[in-house]
Design a protein around this motif. Structure first.
Motif, PDB file in Angstrom:
ATOM      1  N   ALA A 236      15.574  -2.372 -29.489  1.00  0.00           N
ATOM      2  CA  ALA A 236      16.251  -3.623 -29.860  1.00  0.00           C
ATOM      3  C   ALA A 236      16.462  -4.517 -28.646  1.00  0.00           C
ATOM      4  O   ALA A 236      16.404  -5.745 -28.746  1.00  0.00           O
ATOM      5  CB  ALA A 236      17.571  -3.328 -30.551  1.00  0.00           C
ATOM      6  N   SER A 237      16.704  -3.924 -27.494  1.00  0.00           N
ATOM      7  CA  SER A 237      16.958  -4.714 -26.286  1.00  0.00           C
ATOM      8  C   SER A 237      15.722  -4.832 -25.405  1.00  0.00           C
ATOM      9  O   SER A 237      15.815  -5.286 -24.262  1.00  0.00           O
ATOM     10  CB  SER A 237      18.105  -4.092 -25.478  1.00  0.00           C
ATOM     11  OG  SER A 237      17.756  -2.792 -25.023  1.00  0.00           O
ATOM     12  N   ALA A 238      14.563  -4.430 -25.920  1.00  0.00           N
ATOM     13  CA  ALA A 238      13.329  -4.554 -25.135  1.00  0.00           C
ATOM     14  C   ALA A 238      13.096  -6.014 -24.765  1.00  0.00           C
ATOM     15  O   ALA A 238      13.224  -6.902 -25.600  1.00  0.00           O
ATOM     16  CB  ALA A 238      12.154  -4.022 -25.935  1.00  0.00           C
ATOM     17  N   TYR A 239      12.729  -6.251 -23.511  1.00  0.00           N
ATOM     18  CA  TYR A 239      12.437  -7.620 -23.105  1.00  0.00           C
ATOM     19  C   TYR A 239      10.966  -7.946 -23.361  1.00  0.00           C
ATOM     20  O   TYR A 239      10.649  -8.852 -24.110  1.00  0.00           O
ATOM     21  CB  TYR A 239      12.798  -7.838 -21.632  1.00  0.00           C
ATOM     22  CG  TYR A 239      12.959  -9.304 -21.315  1.00  0.00           C
ATOM     23  CD1 TYR A 239      13.986 -10.043 -21.906  1.00  0.00           C
ATOM     24  CD2 TYR A 239      12.098  -9.964 -20.460  1.00  0.00           C
ATOM     25  CE1 TYR A 239      14.134 -11.397 -21.641  1.00  0.00           C
ATOM     26  CE2 TYR A 239      12.243 -11.305 -20.183  1.00  0.00           C
ATOM     27  CZ  TYR A 239      13.264 -12.022 -20.779  1.00  0.00           C
ATOM     28  OH  TYR A 239      13.399 -13.371 -20.520  1.00  0.00           O
TER      29      TYR A 239
ATOM     30  N   ILE B 235       0.817  -1.215   0.000  1.00  0.00           N
ATOM     31  CA  ILE B 235       0.000   0.000   0.000  1.00  0.00           C
ATOM     32  C   ILE B 235       0.851   1.265   0.000  1.00  0.00           C
ATOM     33  O   ILE B 235       0.320   2.367  -0.175  1.00  0.00           O
ATOM     34  CB  ILE B 235      -0.976   0.027   1.190  1.00  0.00           C
ATOM     35  CG1 ILE B 235      -0.239  -0.010   2.514  1.00  0.00           C
ATOM     36  CG2 ILE B 235      -1.991  -1.093   1.073  1.00  0.00           C
ATOM     37  CD1 ILE B 235      -1.157   0.205   3.728  1.00  0.00           C
ATOM     38  N   GLU B 236       2.177   1.104   0.158  1.00  0.00           N
ATOM     39  CA  GLU B 236       3.081   2.251   0.091  1.00  0.00           C
ATOM     40  C   GLU B 236       3.776   2.356  -1.263  1.00  0.00           C
ATOM     41  O   GLU B 236       4.506   3.314  -1.524  1.00  0.00           O
ATOM     42  CB  GLU B 236       4.138   2.156   1.192  1.00  0.00           C
ATOM     43  CG  GLU B 236       3.564   2.207   2.603  1.00  0.00           C
ATOM     44  CD  GLU B 236       4.641   2.022   3.662  1.00  0.00           C
ATOM     45  OE1 GLU B 236       5.845   2.145   3.313  1.00  0.00           O
ATOM     46  OE2 GLU B 236       4.290   1.742   4.823  1.00  0.00           O
ATOM     47  N   GLN B 237       3.561   1.387  -2.132  1.00  0.00           N
ATOM     48  CA  GLN B 237       4.254   1.383  -3.414  1.00  0.00           C
ATOM     49  C   GLN B 237       3.576   2.334  -4.400  1.00  0.00           C
ATOM     50  O   GLN B 237       2.355   2.496  -4.385  1.00  0.00           O
ATOM     51  CB  GLN B 237       4.307  -0.037  -3.974  1.00  0.00           C
ATOM     52  CG  GLN B 237       5.117  -0.990  -3.104  1.00  0.00           C
ATOM     53  CD  GLN B 237       5.302  -2.365  -3.717  1.00  0.00           C
ATOM     54  OE1 GLN B 237       5.309  -2.525  -4.941  1.00  0.00           O
ATOM     55  NE2 GLN B 237       5.478  -3.371  -2.874  1.00  0.00           N
ATOM     56  N   ASN B 238       4.385   2.945  -5.252  1.00  0.00           N
ATOM     57  CA  ASN B 238       3.841   3.891  -6.228  1.00  0.00           C
ATOM     58  C   ASN B 238       4.521   3.801  -7.591  1.00  0.00           C
ATOM     59  O   ASN B 238       4.270   4.632  -8.462  1.00  0.00           O
ATOM     60  CB  ASN B 238       3.943   5.330  -5.704  1.00  0.00           C
ATOM     61  CG  ASN B 238       5.368   5.690  -5.297  1.00  0.00           C
ATOM     62  OD1 ASN B 238       6.330   5.046  -5.704  1.00  0.00           O
ATOM     63  ND2 ASN B 238       5.487   6.711  -4.477  1.00  0.00           N
ATOM     64  N   GLU B 239       5.388   2.796  -7.767  1.00  0.00           N
ATOM     65  CA  GLU B 239       6.109   2.647  -9.028  1.00  0.00           C
ATOM     66  C   GLU B 239       6.229   1.173  -9.368  1.00  0.00           C
ATOM     67  O   GLU B 239       6.424   0.332  -8.481  1.00  0.00           O
ATOM     68  CB  GLU B 239       7.507   3.277  -8.923  1.00  0.00           C
ATOM     69  CG  GLU B 239       8.314   3.192 -10.195  1.00  0.00           C
ATOM     70  CD  GLU B 239       9.686   3.833 -10.085  1.00  0.00           C
ATOM     71  OE1 GLU B 239      10.451   3.766 -11.068  1.00  0.00           O
ATOM     72  OE2 GLU B 239      10.003   4.396  -9.010  1.00  0.00           O
ATOM     73  N   ALA B 240       6.096   0.859 -10.655  1.00  0.00           N
ATOM     74  CA  ALA B 240       6.276  -0.518 -11.118  1.00  0.00           C
ATOM     75  C   ALA B 240       7.758  -0.836 -11.152  1.00  0.00           C
ATOM     76  O   ALA B 240       8.519  -0.180 -11.867  1.00  0.00           O
ATOM     77  CB  ALA B 240       5.656  -0.692 -12.497  1.00  0.00           C
ATOM     78  N   VAL B 241       8.159  -1.856 -10.388  1.00  0.00           N
ATOM     79  CA  VAL B 241       9.578  -2.189 -10.285  1.00  0.00           C
ATOM     80  C   VAL B 241       9.744  -3.700 -10.321  1.00  0.00           C
ATOM     81  O   VAL B 241       8.807  -4.471 -10.112  1.00  0.00           O
ATOM     82  CB  VAL B 241      10.204  -1.640  -8.974  1.00  0.00           C
ATOM     83  CG1 VAL B 241      10.162  -0.130  -8.936  1.00  0.00           C
ATOM     84  CG2 VAL B 241       9.494  -2.224  -7.745  1.00  0.00           C
ATOM     85  N   GLY B 242      10.989  -4.109 -10.586  1.00  0.00           N
ATOM     86  CA  GLY B 242      11.357  -5.505 -10.463  1.00  0.00           C
ATOM     87  C   GLY B 242      10.879  -6.376 -11.600  1.00  0.00           C
ATOM     88  O   GLY B 242      10.467  -5.907 -12.664  1.00  0.00           O
ATOM     89  N   HIS B 243      10.940  -7.679 -11.364  1.00  0.00           N
ATOM     90  CA  HIS B 243      10.549  -8.692 -12.339  1.00  0.00           C
ATOM     91  C   HIS B 243       9.136  -8.400 -12.819  1.00  0.00           C
ATOM     92  O   HIS B 243       8.178  -8.388 -12.043  1.00  0.00           O
ATOM     93  CB  HIS B 243      10.624 -10.064 -11.667  1.00  0.00           C
ATOM     94  CG  HIS B 243      10.452 -11.218 -12.579  1.00  0.00           C
ATOM     95  ND1 HIS B 243       9.205 -11.689 -12.957  1.00  0.00           N
ATOM     96  CD2 HIS B 243      11.357 -12.028 -13.195  1.00  0.00           C
ATOM     97  CE1 HIS B 243       9.356 -12.730 -13.761  1.00  0.00           C
ATOM     98  NE2 HIS B 243      10.653 -12.953 -13.920  1.00  0.00           N
ATOM     99  N   ALA B 244       8.967  -8.185 -14.125  1.00  0.00           N
ATOM    100  CA  ALA B 244       7.704  -7.652 -14.639  1.00  0.00           C
ATOM    101  C   ALA B 244       6.553  -8.635 -14.515  1.00  0.00           C
ATOM    102  O   ALA B 244       5.414  -8.230 -14.272  1.00  0.00           O
ATOM    103  CB  ALA B 244       7.881  -7.221 -16.092  1.00  0.00           C
TER     104      ALA B 244
ATOM    105  N   HIS C  80      16.336  -7.041 -20.005  1.00  0.00           N
ATOM    106  CA  HIS C  80      16.653  -8.463 -19.963  1.00  0.00           C
ATOM    107  C   HIS C  80      17.182  -8.825 -18.577  1.00  0.00           C
ATOM    108  O   HIS C  80      16.874  -9.899 -18.052  1.00  0.00           O
ATOM    109  CB  HIS C  80      17.703  -8.805 -21.029  1.00  0.00           C
ATOM    110  CG  HIS C  80      17.129  -8.954 -22.404  1.00  0.00           C
ATOM    111  ND1 HIS C  80      17.066 -10.161 -23.061  1.00  0.00           N
ATOM    112  CD2 HIS C  80      16.570  -8.046 -23.240  1.00  0.00           C
ATOM    113  CE1 HIS C  80      16.509  -9.987 -24.241  1.00  0.00           C
ATOM    114  NE2 HIS C  80      16.202  -8.708 -24.378  1.00  0.00           N
ATOM    115  N   ASP C  81      17.980  -7.952 -18.000  1.00  0.00           N
ATOM    116  CA  ASP C  81      18.532  -8.197 -16.672  1.00  0.00           C
ATOM    117  C   ASP C  81      17.396  -8.211 -15.658  1.00  0.00           C
ATOM    118  O   ASP C  81      16.766  -7.191 -15.378  1.00  0.00           O
ATOM    119  CB  ASP C  81      19.535  -7.088 -16.318  1.00  0.00           C
ATOM    120  CG  ASP C  81      20.197  -7.319 -14.969  1.00  0.00           C
ATOM    121  OD1 ASP C  81      20.159  -8.467 -14.475  1.00  0.00           O
ATOM    122  OD2 ASP C  81      20.750  -6.353 -14.401  1.00  0.00           O
ATOM    123  N   GLY C  82      17.120  -9.377 -15.104  1.00  0.00           N
ATOM    124  CA  GLY C  82      16.043  -9.512 -14.141  1.00  0.00           C
ATOM    125  C   GLY C  82      14.662  -9.550 -14.749  1.00  0.00           C
ATOM    126  O   GLY C  82      13.670  -9.533 -14.025  1.00  0.00           O
TER     127      GLY C  82
END
Length: 686
Positions: free
Chosen positions: A338-341, A267-276, A324-326
C-alpha cells in the motif's frame, strides 16, 4: 532512401578512428516500424494525446518563456525576468524530454500533426526557442541566465556552485543530450544537436580533474547517460571521458551521502540505495561506461548492484523504490504494498539499466527484468488514453485513499518521462553482434538491419502479451547467420532471476520453434541448447523463411520469498509477462476481504472493457469473502474473484480498492464488519 543517405553522410562527419562500441549493438528505433495490436494504440495515444499535452503544458507553465526571457536578458542584462509558475531548476528538461518523444514518434508517424500543424515543424520552432536561451559559450540553464543578478534560489551565486545539491545544471544537460541524439537520429537535422554539443563542450571545459576546473559531480544523475550517448553518436572520446569523470569522482567530492549514491566510490558500491531515480540513472551510466570501456571494476560493481536489486529490492510489478521518504530504495526485502512508491521514472530507469546490461553481457535475464518492468510498472504509470499519470505506483489501495492518475504535476518529471519513453519502444526489439541477431521482444513490426554485414528485413506478427504465438518472416535479404530467440523466464519457470519470487502451482510451461512448418531439423539448420536464456538457431536464411514460435501461456500463482514480510501468506497472479490485480469494479465485495481457496484454480475469464477502446483478458478463481456478522462471528461466503492486468487498473473510478498480493491464509485476510444500527449507536467498530 534520400533521408537515410543524408543521415549517414552527417554521421560520417563525426568519424574518428578507434571508437569503442557496445559489445552488442542495438538496432535503433529508426529501423523498426511497429504494427502491433498492443503497442500501436499506445504509440498512437502518445502521438495524439501525450506529446501534444506535454507541449501544451510546457507553454502553459512557462517552460518556453524561461528560454525567451533568458534571450531577452542576454540582450538587455539590466532587465530581470521573474520566475514563472511551477518553476523548478529542472523545468528546462520538460521541453527536452517532449522533443525526444516527438522525435521517436516521427519515425513511426512521419506526418504527425500538432494541433493541425506538422509536428516536425513545431518541434523545429521549439528548438529555435531553446537555442535562443543559450549563452555565447554554450552554457544553457535558464534559471540563471534569465536573472543573472538574482538567479533561482537553487542555482547558487555562480555556475556549478550548487550542482551537487539543487541546481540540476548537469541533469538538464543529460536530458538535452538524450533529446538531441534522438532528434538527430530521427530527422538528420543538427539544429538541436549543435545546441547540445555546445553545452556539453562548455561542461567539458569547465568541469573536470584539471587545475582551474570545477571538481564537482551531478547531484541528480543522467548526464552520464547523455554523454555516453553523445560519444557513441559523435565518436568524440572527451564525452565518454567526462561521463567517466562524473562517476569516478562520486563519493570523493563534497557530496557524500547514500541518498545521492555518493556514500562511497561507485566501484565499491554493492547495494541499491537512496533516491531510486537518481540511482537507476547512475547505474545506467555505470553500465554504459562498463560496456564502452570494458573496465572490469565497473562491470563487477554494476553486476553486484543489479544482483542486489533482483534478489532483494524488486517488486513483482517490476517496480523499484519502496519508500515515499526520499523516493528511495528501502532495506533488503523491504517491499510494502500500500505504501510502495515505485515512481514511474524509477521504473523507466530500471528499463534503461537492464537494457544496457544486456548490451554488455548478452544474457536474456536482463530482458526478463526489463519486460516485467515495462509491461507492468511503466505502463501503470500512464493511462491507456495517454492523458493521466501516476507518480507512485502502489500494489494495493483502498477506496478511502482515492488513488487516481493525474492530468499533470507541478513537478512534471514522470509525465514528460513517459512522453519520451513510450515512443522509444521500437528500439528495444532487436540487437546484433557480429553474425548473430537477437530477438528480444515480441511485437508486431517490420525491421531492417545488418547481420554479418548483410541487410535483412524481418516481419514479426503476434498478439503478445495476450497470446504466446509469434510468427517471423524474412521478407528481404538473407544469408548465413545465427538467430537468438529469447525464451522468457516466465516460460522457463523463473519469475525473476533470483529466489525473490517463485511459482507455486506446479505447472511446467513449454515452448516450440518451427521453421517453414517443421521442427528445427534438416540440412544446414541446428537448434542448440538454451544459451543464457536464448534458443539459438544457426541457418542459411533466405527470403520467405518463416519462424513460428509458441510459448505456453497460462495463469500462474506466485509466492514471495518469506523474507518479504508484506507478502507473507499471500499469492500473486500473472500470465505471460503481465501481473494481475483484483480491482473493485469486477468484484462484488471489497477486494481486501477475499481469501483464496487452499488450492486456487485459475481460469481465463471474459474480456473486460476498461476504456471504450481497450479490452483486457481477465482471470478468475473461486474464493471466499470474509465478514464479521452482527453476532461478532467470522463468516465466509463463496464468491468468484476476477482479476485484470495491473497496468489497466484505475480506469473506472475510485469507488473501491485494488490488490496485487491476495490473501492465501486467514492470517493475511481482512473482514468486513456487518453492523446493526443499534451497534453503531453504541459505538461498535469505531
Amino acid at each position: 532512401m534520400k533521408k537515410i543517405f543524408f543521415t549517414l553522410s552527417l554521421i560520417l562527419t563525426f568519424s574518428v578512428p578507434s571508437v569503442a562500441q557496445y559489445p552488442i549493438n542495438p538496432v535503433p528505433f529508426t529501423s523498426v516500424k511497429v504494427s502491433d495490436s498492443f503497442w500501436s494504440p499506445r504509440l498512437k495515444a502518445s502521438r495524439d494525446v501525450t506529446v501534444p499535452l506535454a507541449f501544451d503544458k510546457c507553454e502553459e507553465t512557462g517552460r518556453y518563456t524561461n528560454f525567451t526571457n533568458a534571450a531577452k536578458c542576454m540582450a538587455n542584462p539590466a532587465q530581470e525576468y521573474p520566475d514563472t509558475a511551477w518553476t523548478f531548476t529542472f523545468d528546462d528538461t520538460d521541453p527536452y524530454k517532449t522533443i525526444e518523444g516527438a522525435s521517436y514518434l516521427l519515425q513511426t508517424y512521419p506526418k504527425a500533426l500538432y494541433h493541425g500543424r506538422p509536428l516536425d515543424k513545431y518541434v523545429d520552432s521549439v528548438i529555435a526557442v531553446i537555442a535562443s536561451g543559450q549563452e555565447p559559450d554554450g552554457y544553457l540553464y535558464t534559471a540563471r541566465t534569465k536573472a543573472p543578478h538574482k538567479p533561482h534560489s537553487w542555482a547558487g551565486s555562480k555556475r556549478w556552485e550548487k550542482v551537487e545539491v539543487l541546481s540540476h545544471e548537469f541533469y538538464n544537460l543529460g536530458h538535452l543530450l538524450e533529446a538531441a541524439c534522438a532528434h538527430y537520429q530521427a530527422t538528420g537535422k543538427r539544429n538541436l544537436l549543435d545546441v547540445a554539443i555546445r553545452y556539453a563542450d562548455c561542461v567539458c571545459r569547465e568541469v573536470g580533474p584539471n587545475e582551474g576546473q570545477a571538481h564537482v559531480v551531478p547531484g541528480h544523475q543522467i548526464a552520464e547517460m547523455g554523454l555516453c550517448k553523445l560519444y557513441v553518436l559523435t565518436k568524440n572520446k572527451k564525452y565518454l571521458d567526462e561521463a567517466r569523470y562524473f562517476l569516478d569522482m562520486r563519493g570523493k567530492t563534497q557530496r557524500r551521502d547514500a541518498y545521492s549514491q555518493a556514500h562511497k566510490p561507485v566501484i565499491e558500491q554493492n547495494e541499491a540505495v537512496g533516491h531510486a531515480v537518481r540511482a537507476e540513472y547512475m547505474y545506467s551510466g555505470m553500465a554504459d561506461v562498463a560496456a564502452l570501456t570494458g573496465d572490469t571494476a565497473y562491470i563487477s560493481a554494476i553486476d553486484r548492484i543489479w544482483q542486489n536489486i533482483v534478489e532483494k529490492k524488486y517488486y513483482i510489478t517490476g517496480g523499484v523504490g519502496a519508500r515515499h521518504d526520499g523516493e528511495a530504495f528501502g532495506a533488503n526485502y523491504e517491499l510494502p504494498n500500500a505504501s510502495a512508491y515505485c515512481e514511474t521514472c524509477a521504473q523507466i530507469g530500471n528499463v534503461y539499466t537492464n537494457y544496457r546490461l544486456f548490451l554488455l553481457h548478452g544474457e536474456a535475464k536482463y530482458y526478463d527484468v526489463l519486460e516485467r518492468s515495462l509491461y507492468n510498472g511503466v505502463l501503470s504509470g500512464v493511462s491507456i488514453q495517454g492523458d493521466g499519470f501516476f507518480y507512485p505506483n502502489p500494489l494495493s489501495c483502498t477506496a478511502e485513499q482515492q488513488y487516481a492518475r493525474k492530468p499533470w504535476f507541478g513537478c512534471a518529471c514522470c509525465p514528460s518521462n513517459i512522453c519520451r519513453f513510450i515512443p522509444s519502444i521500437p528500439g528495444y526489439v532487436y540487437a546484433v553482434k557480429d553474425n548473430t541477431l537477437f530477438i528480444n521482444m515480441f511485437m508486431g513490426n517490420t525491421a531492417t538491419m545488418k547481420v554479418g554485414g548483410k541487410s535483412i528485413t524481418i516481419k514479426q506478427e503476434t498478439l503478445y502479451p495476450n497470446n504466446g504465438d509469434i510468427k517471423m518472416t524474412i521478407v528481404k535479404g538473407g544469408g548465413e547467420f545465427t538467430m537468438k530467440i529469447r525464451i522468457p523466464g516466465w516460460v522457463r519457470g523463473e519469475v525473476v532471476p533470483s529466489d525473490l519470487y517463485s511459482y507455486v502451482d506446479g505447472k511446467k510451461l513449454g515452448y516450440s520453434i518451427n521453421v517453414n512448418g517443421t521442427q528445427l531439423t534438416g540440412e544446414g539448420m541446428k537448434l542448440l541448447n538454451l544459451d543464457n536464456g536464448y534458443a539459438t538457431i544457426q541457418a542459411k536464411w533466405k527470403k520467405g523463411d518463416v519462424i513460428d514460435i509458441h510459448f505456453d501461456m497460462e495463469p500462474r500463482l506466485v509466492k514471495a520469498n518469506d523474507k518479504v514480510e508484506a507478502d507473507r501468506n499471500r499469492l500473486a497472479v500473472e500470465r505471460g509477462p503481465l501481473v494481475y490485480c483484483a480491482e473493485w469494479p469486477d468484484n462484488s465485495a471489497d477486494v481486501s476481504t477475499y481469501l483464496l481457496n487452499a488450492r486456487p484454480q485459475l481460469a481465463m475469464g471474459q474480456n473486460i472493457k476498461i476504456t471504450p477502446d481497450h479490452e483486457v483478458q481477465s482471470i478468475t478463481t473461486d474464493a471466499q469473502v470474509l465478514s464479521v456478522g452482527t453476532d461478532g462471528k467470522l463468516k465466509t461466503a463463496d464468491s468468484k474473484l476476477t482479476l485484470i492486468p495491473y497496468y489497466a487498473w484505475d480506469h473506472r473510478g475510485q469507488k473501491g480498492g485494488m490488490d496485487v498480493w491476495l490473501p492465501a491464509s486467514v492470517q493475511a485476510a481482512s473482514a468486513t464488519h456487518v453492523t446493526t444500527e443499534k451497534q453503531k449507536d453504541n459505538g461498535f467498530f469505531k
